[in-house]
Motif scaffolding. Structure first.
Motif, mmCIF file in Angstrom:
data_model
loop_
_atom_site.group_PDB
_atom_site.id
_atom_site.type_symbol
_atom_site.label_atom_id
_atom_site.label_comp_id
_atom_site.label_asym_id
_atom_site.label_seq_id
_atom_site.Cartn_x
_atom_site.Cartn_y
_atom_site.Cartn_z
ATOM 1 N N PHE A 52 1.277 -1.187 -0.070
ATOM 2 C CA PHE A 52 -0.001 0.284 -0.074
ATOM 3 C C PHE A 52 1.020 1.012 0.433
ATOM 4 N N PRO A 53 0.674 2.607 -0.074
ATOM 5 C CA PRO A 53 1.104 3.514 -0.728
ATOM 6 C C PRO A 53 2.005 3.867 0.688
ATOM 7 N N LEU A 54 3.699 4.146 0.942
ATOM 8 C CA LEU A 54 3.881 4.886 1.997
ATOM 9 C C LEU A 54 2.612 5.699 2.710
ATOM 10 N N GLY A 55 2.511 6.816 1.768
ATOM 11 C CA GLY A 55 1.625 7.436 2.796
ATOM 12 C C GLY A 55 0.333 7.125 3.519
ATOM 13 N N PHE A 56 -0.007 6.577 3.488
ATOM 14 C CA PHE A 56 -0.764 5.254 3.847
ATOM 15 C C PHE A 56 -0.165 5.648 5.817
ATOM 16 N N ILE A 101 -9.569 4.268 -0.339
ATOM 17 C CA ILE A 101 -8.999 3.567 -0.768
ATOM 18 C C ILE A 101 -7.735 3.481 -1.713
ATOM 19 N N ASP A 102 -7.002 3.347 -1.988
ATOM 20 C CA ASP A 102 -5.892 3.478 -2.847
ATOM 21 C C ASP A 102 -5.848 3.419 -4.444
ATOM 22 N N LEU A 103 -5.859 4.519 -4.587
ATOM 23 C CA LEU A 103 -5.721 3.980 -7.332
ATOM 24 C C LEU A 103 -4.521 4.584 -6.857
ATOM 25 N N THR A 128 -17.232 6.502 0.488
ATOM 26 C CA THR A 128 -15.849 5.921 -0.713
ATOM 27 C C THR A 128 -15.423 6.429 -0.963
ATOM 28 N N LEU A 129 -14.207 6.998 -0.636
ATOM 29 C CA LEU A 129 -13.146 7.841 -1.180
ATOM 30 C C LEU A 129 -11.676 7.087 -1.895
ATOM 31 N N PHE A 130 -10.947 8.041 -2.611
ATOM 32 C CA PHE A 130 -9.950 7.412 -3.557
ATOM 33 C C PHE A 130 -9.033 8.200 -3.222
ATOM 34 N N GLY A 131 -7.698 8.664 -3.580
ATOM 35 C CA GLY A 131 -6.486 9.238 -3.413
ATOM 36 C C GLY A 131 -5.349 8.319 -3.967
ATOM 37 N N GLY A 132 -4.270 8.975 -4.582
ATOM 38 C CA GLY A 132 -3.774 8.503 -5.493
ATOM 39 C C GLY A 132 -2.459 9.160 -6.072
ATOM 40 N N ILE A 133 -1.994 8.552 -6.938
ATOM 41 C CA ILE A 133 -1.502 9.497 -8.211
ATOM 42 C C ILE A 133 -2.230 8.561 -9.619
ATOM 43 N N SER A 134 -2.484 8.522 -9.688
ATOM 44 C CA SER A 134 -3.753 7.576 -10.545
ATOM 45 C C SER A 134 -5.613 7.764 -10.301
ATOM 46 N N ALA A 135 -5.499 7.982 -9.173
ATOM 47 C CA ALA A 135 -6.511 8.993 -8.837
ATOM 48 C C ALA A 135 -6.804 10.012 -9.277
ATOM 49 N N THR A 225 12.709 3.862 3.131
ATOM 50 C CA THR A 225 12.234 5.822 3.164
ATOM 51 C C THR A 225 11.275 5.704 1.948
ATOM 52 N N ALA A 226 10.851 7.245 1.743
ATOM 53 C CA ALA A 226 10.062 8.085 1.197
ATOM 54 C C ALA A 226 10.569 9.359 1.135
ATOM 55 N N HIS A 227 11.573 9.763 1.040
ATOM 56 C CA HIS A 227 11.452 10.869 1.541
ATOM 57 C C HIS A 227 11.614 12.136 0.182
ATOM 58 N N GLY A 236 10.949 9.258 -19.885
ATOM 59 C CA GLY A 236 9.546 8.991 -20.111
ATOM 60 C C GLY A 236 8.521 7.945 -20.146
ATOM 61 N N TRP A 237 8.938 6.732 -19.346
ATOM 62 C CA TRP A 237 8.285 5.833 -19.340
ATOM 63 C C TRP A 237 7.392 5.681 -18.323
ATOM 64 N N CYS A 238 7.913 6.488 -16.896
ATOM 65 C CA CYS A 238 8.090 6.691 -15.719
ATOM 66 C C CYS A 238 6.674 7.489 -15.433
HETATM 67 C C1 B12 Z 1 8.572 4.778 -3.087
HETATM 68 C C2 B12 Z 1 8.511 4.066 -4.768
HETATM 69 C C3 B12 Z 1 7.874 2.091 -4.651
HETATM 70 C C4 B12 Z 1 7.940 1.252 -3.661
HETATM 71 C C5 B12 Z 1 7.578 1.623 -2.787
HETATM 72 C C6 B12 Z 1 6.453 3.216 -1.922
HETATM 73 C C7 B12 Z 1 4.978 2.402 -1.257
HETATM 74 N N1 B12 Z 1 5.145 1.289 -0.447
HETATM 75 O O1 B12 Z 1 4.116 3.704 -1.205
HETATM 76 C C8 B12 Z 1 8.130 0.251 -4.286
HETATM 77 C C9 B12 Z 1 9.731 -0.165 -4.846
HETATM 78 C C10 B12 Z 1 7.922 -0.922 -3.528
HETATM 79 C C11 B12 Z 1 6.858 0.853 -5.410
HETATM 80 C C12 B12 Z 1 6.680 -0.369 -6.098
HETATM 81 C C13 B12 Z 1 5.750 -0.048 -6.787
HETATM 82 N N2 B12 Z 1 5.088 1.129 -7.726
HETATM 83 CO CO1 B12 Z 1 6.175 2.510 -7.170
HETATM 84 N N3 B12 Z 1 6.833 4.377 -6.661
HETATM 85 C C14 B12 Z 1 7.832 5.216 -5.619
HETATM 86 C C15 B12 Z 1 8.611 6.373 -6.178
HETATM 87 C C16 B12 Z 1 9.491 6.572 -6.105
HETATM 88 C C17 B12 Z 1 7.884 7.090 -4.604
HETATM 89 C C18 B12 Z 1 6.572 6.914 -3.900
HETATM 90 C C19 B12 Z 1 6.575 7.953 -2.872
HETATM 91 O O2 B12 Z 1 7.690 7.907 -2.267
HETATM 92 N N4 B12 Z 1 5.701 8.641 -2.660
HETATM 93 C C20 B12 Z 1 5.091 9.791 -1.463
HETATM 94 C C21 B12 Z 1 4.805 9.128 -0.227
HETATM 95 C C22 B12 Z 1 5.330 9.637 1.214
HETATM 96 O O3 B12 Z 1 3.693 9.568 -0.555
HETATM 97 P P1 B12 Z 1 2.592 8.366 -1.099
HETATM 98 O O4 B12 Z 1 2.739 6.449 -1.061
HETATM 99 O O5 B12 Z 1 2.413 8.714 -2.596
HETATM 100 O O6 B12 Z 1 1.314 9.224 -0.518
HETATM 101 C C23 B12 Z 1 0.151 10.203 -0.502
HETATM 102 C C24 B12 Z 1 -0.369 10.419 -2.017
HETATM 103 O O7 B12 Z 1 0.319 9.825 -2.898
HETATM 104 C C25 B12 Z 1 -1.220 10.135 -1.643
HETATM 105 N N5 B12 Z 1 -2.342 8.995 -1.246
HETATM 106 C C26 B12 Z 1 -1.815 8.202 -1.975
HETATM 107 N N6 B12 Z 1 -3.170 6.896 -1.830
HETATM 108 C C27 B12 Z 1 -3.504 7.623 -0.925
HETATM 109 C C28 B12 Z 1 -5.464 7.484 -1.418
HETATM 110 C C29 B12 Z 1 -5.866 7.389 -0.095
HETATM 111 C C30 B12 Z 1 -7.785 7.304 0.382
HETATM 112 C C31 B12 Z 1 -6.238 8.969 -0.164
HETATM 113 C C32 B12 Z 1 -7.159 9.938 0.470
HETATM 114 C C33 B12 Z 1 -4.689 9.558 -0.367
HETATM 115 C C34 B12 Z 1 -3.741 9.036 -0.932
HETATM 116 O O8 B12 Z 1 -2.072 10.955 -0.078
HETATM 117 C C35 B12 Z 1 -0.866 10.277 0.503
HETATM 118 C C36 B12 Z 1 -0.217 11.529 1.779
HETATM 119 O O9 B12 Z 1 0.356 12.919 1.273
HETATM 120 C C37 B12 Z 1 6.918 6.627 -6.991
HETATM 121 C C38 B12 Z 1 8.170 8.039 -8.796
HETATM 122 C C39 B12 Z 1 7.167 8.554 -7.648
HETATM 123 N N7 B12 Z 1 8.559 9.266 -7.779
HETATM 124 O O10 B12 Z 1 6.692 9.721 -6.970
HETATM 125 C C40 B12 Z 1 6.937 4.940 -7.777
HETATM 126 C C41 B12 Z 1 5.816 5.029 -8.239
HETATM 127 C C42 B12 Z 1 4.768 5.643 -7.412
HETATM 128 N N8 B12 Z 1 5.470 3.410 -8.558
HETATM 129 C C43 B12 Z 1 4.799 3.180 -9.614
HETATM 130 C C44 B12 Z 1 4.893 2.244 -9.737
HETATM 131 C C45 B12 Z 1 4.327 1.654 -11.596
HETATM 132 C C46 B12 Z 1 4.991 0.770 -9.497
HETATM 133 C C47 B12 Z 1 4.789 -0.972 -9.370
HETATM 134 C C48 B12 Z 1 3.571 -1.142 -9.612
HETATM 135 C C49 B12 Z 1 5.949 -1.626 -10.124
HETATM 136 C C50 B12 Z 1 5.643 -3.077 -10.410
HETATM 137 N N9 B12 Z 1 5.563 -3.310 -11.474
HETATM 138 O O11 B12 Z 1 6.383 -3.874 -9.729
HETATM 139 C C51 B12 Z 1 5.045 -1.497 -7.837
HETATM 140 C C52 B12 Z 1 3.413 -0.947 -7.482
HETATM 141 C C53 B12 Z 1 3.944 -2.108 -6.281
HETATM 142 C C54 B12 Z 1 2.626 -3.094 -5.294
HETATM 143 N N10 B12 Z 1 1.911 -1.781 -4.987
HETATM 144 O O12 B12 Z 1 2.661 -3.768 -4.697
HETATM 145 C C55 B12 Z 1 4.399 4.346 -10.581
HETATM 146 C C56 B12 Z 1 3.150 4.945 -10.895
HETATM 147 C C57 B12 Z 1 2.489 4.734 -12.062
HETATM 148 C C58 B12 Z 1 1.310 4.569 -11.523
HETATM 149 N N11 B12 Z 1 0.436 5.741 -11.721
HETATM 150 O O13 B12 Z 1 0.737 3.252 -11.289
HETATM 151 C C59 B12 Z 1 5.054 5.355 -9.889
HETATM 152 C C60 B12 Z 1 4.741 6.858 -10.085
HETATM 153 C C61 B12 Z 1 6.853 5.138 -11.057
HETATM 154 C C62 B12 Z 1 7.145 4.286 -11.111
HETATM 155 N N12 B12 Z 1 7.137 3.959 -12.352
HETATM 156 O O14 B12 Z 1 8.001 4.080 -10.812
HETATM 157 N N13 B12 Z 1 7.087 1.851 -5.781
#
Ligand code: B12
Length: 592
Positions: A52-56, A101-103, A128-135, A225-227, A236-238
């Motif tokens: 799940f997103p570290l943000g949880f 729910i995270d999307l 129900t509430l969605f959040g995250g990058i794709s959301a 970490t996710a700092h 380009g793929w990211c």
């Molecule tokens: C670290 C990281 C990982 C880590 C884990 C991170 C984690 N558990 O959160 C690892 C290496 C495990 C990982 C795996 C994957 N990752 Co990744 N990852 C990243 C990275 C580099 C940073 C994310 C981060 O640190 N975010 C900061 C943290 C602290 O905040 P957050 O989790 O985003 O949450 C905040 C907001 O997003 C939001 N939020 C998120 N969810 C929700 C839900 C709700 C309800 C609400 C209200 C808010 C909310 O609020 C939070 C608090 O502010 C990004 C690239 C980037 N530069 O952003 C890619 C990225 C997110 N990952 C990506 C991908 C594709 C994957 C994988 C699918 C790769 C793969 N094929 O295996 C897997 C998925 C694994 C899984 N789900 O089981 C893509 C996502 C693209 C997309 N939109 O689909 C990104 C953008 C780039 C990339 N290609 O790597 N990843």
């Protein structure tokens, strides 16, 4: 046997953060095939994508400091470990106002929407509430689904979520909540604007409370970490690249960092993890730190006695940095991602900042400096990468294994699947970069995820490789590299033998399912897939059991103690709710 639905104790909170499986219902499915290696094998996860997103975790810490109660449930862990537990039992037990729910990862689109649909059906009282990058990227489309009440946009949602919970328990004036898309009582969509785009990223994570690792034989003990959010680089793929971040969040500066005091707070909680000396520390995105802040960070890392540490590197770290990392922890590994051995493909992938010769010389220096392991990732699905180029990469990996035999130098190959990240530059401008997109809208992705064949679930192909090529060449490449690892002694032969057998079986069966799933007439297609049902189910059962393996560690390890294995209830409580005595981990069906 009593068929009544198990009853779980009430789970009460202001907010439940729920991580959905990528696909629901995945259990006992005979009509959708989840092949081994579908997740590319980088992480210890199944094709449900259990992280799940570290943000949880940071949201929980932030909101609880403000007196809001927050619980986290990883539905994947529950459904995998308790295969007989119905989703409805979980939903009926909820005593919460909102389920978030995270999307975040697009791959959860079908599962997330399906879980929300069931929640609304059974419990219309829950929002129900969605959040995250794709959301965020698909917010306008997402809010149109009847099962979605709210979408919270943004890379940092801490303060907006605080405001949302305060309003929900106060005057209910949701129009005051930044970044929120919501539906009014009459079902009309309201948009509060997307104005909360702070320069600093939210809140630290409280790592002190982790799911119990119980008595796992090979527990996966890892924290990360996710700092920062966004990126200084522009692959380009990211979907997290510089341009993608700007596109998705509408913010000019594409790099947002956690403030130093929050990083300190996070370390203070890491220090309190019981038996922290047994944990691996996975440092994500360290390439985004300046040289100065990275040096400070590594010094701080050295103060916590982690078992081992891994860093990701974009450029080849300097000799001084290597020495410092090795000093900080003697089990340090560094992950490089050159993406291709071919300099042109590497450059078009956003990399290509060092040559193969430079990398090889650097590996020698890194090992001499005391770095324990070097992981090197190559990618399939890049611009100008054709079959010969993939083959060249595989041969280069074999060469690396031979050259560094006896050392821990671990090249790996990952197929970019099932999705090219929506919002990424290649996804948004496919023609310019040689891509063809199969699923563009959210609904196309959702429907695409319901296809039986992984090839049809994939959302893109390139001018150089079809969807089938991507899968076939990628799987064959992984197999060859694995065999080379057994031959050069990097991995034990027994582990490689099982892994290779699973890849070979998947390679063959992917085509069988794909042929059936390609029948044009829907009824004949359904019949053809149904005829494969037993075979599909047997293979899915091998992937969905209480264990995972990864390319880097190709041995099945039991799940349950990973940092993201939050179940909401204690294992004993879930067990007791189910008839049939104590929980037994499901074993993978015997390999053929
Ligand atoms: C670290 C990281 C990982 C880590 C884990 C991170 C984690 N558990 O959160 C690892 C290496 C495990 C990982 C795996 C994957 N990752 Co990744 N990852 C990243 C990275 C580099 C940073 C994310 C981060 O640190 N975010 C900061 C943290 C602290 O905040 P957050 O989790 O985003 O949450 C905040 C907001 O997003 C939001 N939020 C998120 N969810 C929700 C839900 C709700 C309800 C609400 C209200 C808010 C909310 O609020 C939070 C608090 O502010 C990004 C690239 C980037 N530069 O952003 C890619 C990225 C997110 N990952 C990506 C991908 C594709 C994957 C994988 C699918 C790769 C793969 N094929 O295996 C897997 C998925 C694994 C899984 N789900 O089981 C893509 C996502 C693209 C997309 N939109 O689909 C990104 C953008 C780039 C990339 N290609 O790597 N990843």
């Amino acid at each position: 046997m009593n068929q009544a639905m198990p009853t779980l104790p009430r789970l009460s909170a202001d907010l439940l953060l729920l991580h959905p499986p990528a696909y629901f219902e995945f259990r006992d499915r005979r009509d959708i095939y989840f092949p081994f290696l579908e997740t590319s094998g980088a992480q210890p996860i199944t094709p449900l994508y259990e992280y799940f997103p570290l943000g949880f975790k940071s949201l929980k810490a932030y909101l609880e400091e403000r007196e809001h109660s927050v619980r986290i449930i990883n539905l994947n862990t529950i459904l995998l470990r308790y295969p007989k537990l119905p989703l409805d039992a979980v939903i009926e037990a909820l005593d919460v106002r909102v389920v978030g729910i995270d999307l975040h990862w697009m791959v959860h689109v079908q599962g997330g929407l399906e879980i929300a649909r069931r929640i609304k059906q059974l419990r219309p009282d829950i929002q129900t509430l969605f959040g995250g990058i794709s959301a965020t990227w698909y917010a306008d489309e997402l809010i149109q689904y009847p099962q979605v009440d709210m979408v919270m946009r943004g890379y940092d949602t801490h303060a907006p979520m605080g405001e949302l919970l305060a309003r929900l328990s106060g005057d209910g004036a949701l129009s005051a909540v930044p970044n929120l898309l919501w539906k009014s009582r009459d079902g009309e969509v309201r948009d509060n604007g997307f104005g909360f785009l702070p320069d600093r990223m939210g809140h630290g994570i409280d790592w002190q409370v982790l799911p119990s690792m119980e008595s796992k034989s090979l527990p996966i003990l890892e924290v990360m970490t996710a700092h920062n959010a966004g990126c200084s680089y522009n692959c380009g793929w990211c979907g997290g690249s510089r341009e993608a971040f700007r596109r998705i969040f509408g913010r000019k500066r594409a790099m947002v960092r956690k403030p130093a005091d929050q990083v300190d707070y996070e370390f203070s909680t890491l220090d309190k993890i019981p038996h922290v000396e047994r944990y691996h520390y996975f440092v994500n995105g360290s390439y985004n730190e300046s040289a100065k802040s990275f040096t400070r960070f590594v010094d701080r890392v050295g103060e916590t006695p982690f078992r081992s540490i891994s860093y990701e590197a974009f450029h080849l770290p300097s000799d001084a940095s290597l020495a410092q990392m090795a000093r900080a922890n003697r089990r340090t590994s560094i992950t490089l991602s050159p993406e291709s051995h071919d300099p042109e493909v590497a450059r078009l992938s956003g990399r290509g900042v060092y040559s193969n010769e430079e990398m090889e010389a650097w590996i020698g220096r890194a090992l001499d400096a005391g770095i324990q392991q070097i992981d090197i990732w190559y990618f399939v699905g890049m611009p100008r990468q054709d079959a010969a180029s993939v083959q060249g990469t595989v041969e280069y990996c074999t060469k690396l294994l031979e050259k560094f035999a006896g050392k821990r130098v671990n090249p790996m190959l990952c197929v970019m699947m099932p999705f090219l990240d929506p919002g990424s530059t290649f996804f948004e401008h496919p023609d310019e970069h040689g891509y063809r997109i199969y699923h563009r809208t959210l609904e196309e992705h959702r429907a695409g995820m319901e296809r039986a064949s992984i090839i049809h679930r994939t959302n893109y192909e390139t001018n150089w490789l079809t969807r089938r090529d991507l899968v076939q060449l990628g799987y064959r490449g992984v197999r060859t590299i694995m065999e080379a690892k057994a031959a050069t002694g990097l991995l034990p032969r027994f582990a490689v033998r099982d892994y290779v057998r699973a890849v070979t079986d998947a390679l063959e069966f992917i085509d069988v399912v794909h042929e059936a799933d390609s029948i044009a007439d829907p009824r004949s297609r359904a019949r053809a897939i149904d005829a494969l049902g037993d075979e599909i189910l047997m293979r899915n059962d091998r992937v969905f059991f209480s264990g995972v393996s990864a390319q880097g560690f190709p041995v099945n390890r039991e799940i349950g103690g990973r940092w993201f294995d939050e179940m909401g209830w204690e294992a004993e409580v879930l067990q007791a709710a189910l008839e049939g005595g104590p929980e037994r981990p499901r074993e993978p069906a015997d390999a053929q």
